[in-house]
Design an enzyme around this catalytic site. Structure first.
Site, PDB file in Angstrom:
ATOM      1  N   ARG A 159      74.582 -40.609  75.876  1.00 47.67           N
ATOM      2  CA  ARG A 159      75.423 -41.503  76.688  1.00 47.67           C
ATOM      3  C   ARG A 159      76.892 -41.173  76.385  1.00 47.67           C
ATOM      4  NH1 ARG A 159      73.959 -47.585  77.210  1.00 47.67           N
ATOM      5  NH2 ARG A 159      74.762 -47.175  79.294  1.00 47.67           N
ATOM      6  N   GLN A 192      71.871 -56.930  82.191  1.00 51.55           N
ATOM      7  CA  GLN A 192      72.047 -57.213  80.752  1.00 51.55           C
ATOM      8  C   GLN A 192      72.512 -58.656  80.527  1.00 51.55           C
ATOM      9  OE1 GLN A 192      73.028 -54.397  82.241  1.00 51.55           O
ATOM     10  NE2 GLN A 192      73.122 -52.667  80.853  1.00 51.55           N
ATOM     11  N   ASP A 228      83.303 -50.506  75.343  1.00 54.04           N
ATOM     12  CA  ASP A 228      82.635 -49.251  74.970  1.00 54.04           C
ATOM     13  C   ASP A 228      83.621 -48.221  74.453  1.00 54.04           C
ATOM     14  OD1 ASP A 228      80.711 -50.563  77.036  1.00 54.04           O
ATOM     15  OD2 ASP A 228      79.552 -49.129  75.840  1.00 54.04           O
ATOM     16  N   LYS A 264      81.196 -52.446  80.627  1.00 52.65           N
ATOM     17  CA  LYS A 264      80.170 -52.455  81.674  1.00 52.65           C
ATOM     18  C   LYS A 264      80.781 -52.599  83.067  1.00 52.65           C
ATOM     19  CE  LYS A 264      76.697 -51.965  81.456  1.00 52.65           C
ATOM     20  NZ  LYS A 264      76.179 -50.579  81.738  1.00 52.65           N
TER      21      LYS A 264
HETATM   22  O1  MRU Z   1      74.989 -49.967  79.349  1.00 46.90           O
HETATM   23  P1  MRU Z   1      75.065 -50.858  78.146  1.00 46.90           P
HETATM   24  O2  MRU Z   1      74.125 -52.020  78.202  1.00 46.90           O
HETATM   25  O3  MRU Z   1      74.989 -50.091  76.855  1.00 46.90           O
HETATM   26  O4  MRU Z   1      76.555 -51.466  78.223  1.00 46.90           O
HETATM   27  C1  MRU Z   1      76.979 -52.317  77.193  1.00 46.90           C
HETATM   28  C2  MRU Z   1      78.335 -52.861  77.379  1.00 46.90           C
HETATM   29  O5  MRU Z   1      79.030 -52.546  78.313  1.00 46.90           O
HETATM   30  C3  MRU Z   1      78.859 -53.761  76.282  1.00 46.90           C
HETATM   31  O6  MRU Z   1      79.707 -54.731  76.808  1.00 46.90           O
HETATM   32  C4  MRU Z   1      79.646 -52.923  75.269  1.00 46.90           C
HETATM   33  O7  MRU Z   1      78.891 -51.830  74.835  1.00 46.90           O
HETATM   34  C5  MRU Z   1      80.075 -53.719  74.095  1.00 46.90           C
HETATM   35  S1  MRU Z   1      78.729 -54.139  73.051  1.00 46.90           S
HETATM   36  C6  MRU Z   1      79.286 -54.973  71.691  1.00 46.90           C
END
Ligand code: MRU
Length: 351
Positions: free
Chosen positions: A90, A197, A238, A249
Site C-alpha cells: 500500500r 470503515q 496516512d 481516507k
Molecule cells: O484504507 P484504510 O482503511 O487503511 O484507511 C485508513 C485511514 O484512512 C485512517 O484514517 C488512517 O490510516 C489513520 S489510522 C490511525
C-alpha cells in the site's frame, strides 16, 4: 481496555483480527509467511496507517523465519525480497515505510551475526514498535482530550481507532481519553464508502468501548453539521507533508470543506511516524488507487452498470489551510504548521 486485539505475535505467527469480516464476525487470521502478511495488508485484513506499519515489521520477522536454514548471503537476499514485497502493498500510509526503515536498521546493525540472532533482533524491534505505538497513542489521546468538552458531538470519517493502530487509536484515542476523564461524548461516524470503515469498524469499536455512536451516510455530513450541531471533526492521517497537508481516507477533504463552511474545528490526530518531511506539499503524496469492483460490486451486489468508468482513489489530501490543529504524541500544533512539524520530526516539542 479492548475485548479484541487488532494484531499480536503468538506462537511464531502474526495474528490479525480480520477487519474485512467485521462487524458480523470476530475472527483472527494467522500469518506464518511473509506473503500471507503482505496479502493481509493489501486486502485490508489489517488497515490503518500505524497498524499497517507494525504488521509490516512483523512481516519482516516472518521473512527471516522462512530463510533461517540458508547461507547468510541467501538469508539476507530473502530479507531484501521480503522487504520489497511488503513495501509494494500500500503506497500512501508512510508508517509502512517508516516501520520497514526501522527493520533496515536492525538488518544493518546485525551484519556478521547468525541468521537466528538476526531474526531474534527483528522480532524484538517489531515487538518494541507495537508497544511503542500503543504508548504514543495514549499520550496523543491525552493531549487531544483537552480539546474536547463534556457533551461534545464529534464527527469522524473512516476508522482511526484501536483497529487502525496496535491499540487505543489516534482520532478515537482522543475520545477514549476524554471519556476516561469523565466526559460524555456523542460521535457521528461517516459510513465511509466504498469499504465502509466508518459503519463497519468505527461504529463497532465505539460500541465496544461504550461510546454513544450514530452512523450516517457520507452524503449526510453537511446536514448533520447544521442540525446536530457538530462541535468538532476529528480524523486520523496516512501521511502528513511538511506544510501540514494531510492525506487520509477518501472523503476527508470533503468533510474538511464542510467543516470550514460551518465554522467547525477540524482536528487531525496522528503520531509523528505519520509525518513525511521529505515532501513539501500534499500534492506529492502517492495516492493508492484500488480495484473498480470495490465501487461497482461494493455491497455484495452489482452497484454500477457493466462497462462504465469507475474511479476509486483510496485517499485524498486535505490542504493545511482547512486544518485547525494537528495532535501528536508531542502535543498540539496550530497553523502555520511547518515549524512545529519540523521540530516534531527532529525530536523536539512544538513550542
Ligand atoms: O484504507 P484504510 O482503511 O487503511 O484507511 C485508513 C485511514 O484512512 C485512517 O484514517 C488512517 O490510516 C489513520 S489510522 C490511525
Amino acid at each position: 481496555m479492548s475485548a479484541f486485539q487488532t494484531l499480536a505475535w503468538r506462537d511464531e505467527a502474526l495474528v490479525l483480527l480480520d477487519q474485512t469480516r467485521l462487524p458480523g464476525e470476530l475472527v483472527y487470521l494467522e500469518c506464518r509467511e511473509v506473503e500471507t502478511a503482505a496479502r493481509a495488508i493489501e486486502e485490508l485484513v489489517v488497515r490503518g496507517a500505524p497498524a499497517i506499519g507494525v504488521a509490516a515489521a512483523y512481516g519482516m520477522v516472518l521473512g527471516a523465519g522462512e530463510a533461517l536454514a540458508q547461507e547468510p548471503e541467501a538469508f539476507r537476499r530473502h530479507l531484501q525480497q521480503s522487504r520489497a514485497r511488503l513495501a509494494r502493498t500500500r503506497p500512501t500510509a508512510v508508517n509502512l515505510f517508516w516501520a520497514l526503515e526501522q527493520m533496515d536498521q536492525v538488518i544493518a546493525a546485525t551484519a556478521g551475526l547468525g541468521n537466528h540472532q538476526v531474526r531474534e533482533q527483528l522480532l524484538a524491534r517489531a515487538e518494541a514498535l507495537r508497544a511503542e505505538d500503543e504508548t504514543l497513542c495514549r499520550r496523543l489521546g491525552q493531549h487531544g482530550a483537552a480539546l474536547l468538552q463534556d457533551g461534545f458531538r464529534i464527527l469522524t470519517h473512516c476508522n482511526a481507532g484501536s483497529l487502525a493502530t496496535a491499540g487505543f487509536g489516534t482520532a478515537l484515542g482522543l475520545i477514549y481519553a476524554a471519556q476516561a476523564e469523565g466526559k460524555q461524548l456523542k460521535v457521528y461516524a461517516d459510513e465511509t464508502r466504498p469499504l465502509l470503515q466508518g459503519s463497519r469498524l468505527t461504529a463497532w469499536e465505539l460500541q465496544q468501548h461504550g461510546v454513544e455512536v450514530t452512523v450516517i451516510c457520507d452524503n449526510m455530513a453537511a446536514v448533520v453539521m447544521r442540525q446536530a450541531p457538530i462541535d468538532c471533526v476529528i480524523v486520523g492521517a496516512d501521511r502528513i507533508a511538511a506544510n501540514g497537508d494531510v492525506a487520509n481516507k477518501i472523503g476527508t477533504y470533503g468533510v474538511a470543506v464542510l467543516a470550514r463552511a460551518h465554522h467547525i474545528p477540524f482536528y487531525v490526530a496522528a503520531p509523528v511516524s505519520t509525518l513525511d518531511l521529505s515532501l513539501a506539499q500534499g500534492v506529492q503524496i502517492p495516492i493508492e488507487e484500488r480495484r473498480p469492483e470495490e465501487v461497482s460490486r461494493g455491497l455484495g451486489r452489482v452497484t454500477a452498470p457493466e462497462g462504465v468508468g469507475i474511479y476509486n482513489p483510496a485517499f485524498d489530501v486535505t490542504p493545511a489551510e482547512l486544518v485547525t490543529a494537528i495532535i501528536s504524541e508531542k502535543g498540539i500544533a496550530r497553523p502555520p504548521f511547518a515549524e512545529a512539524l519540523r521540530r516534531w520530526g527532529e525530536g523536539g516539542n512544538p513550542g
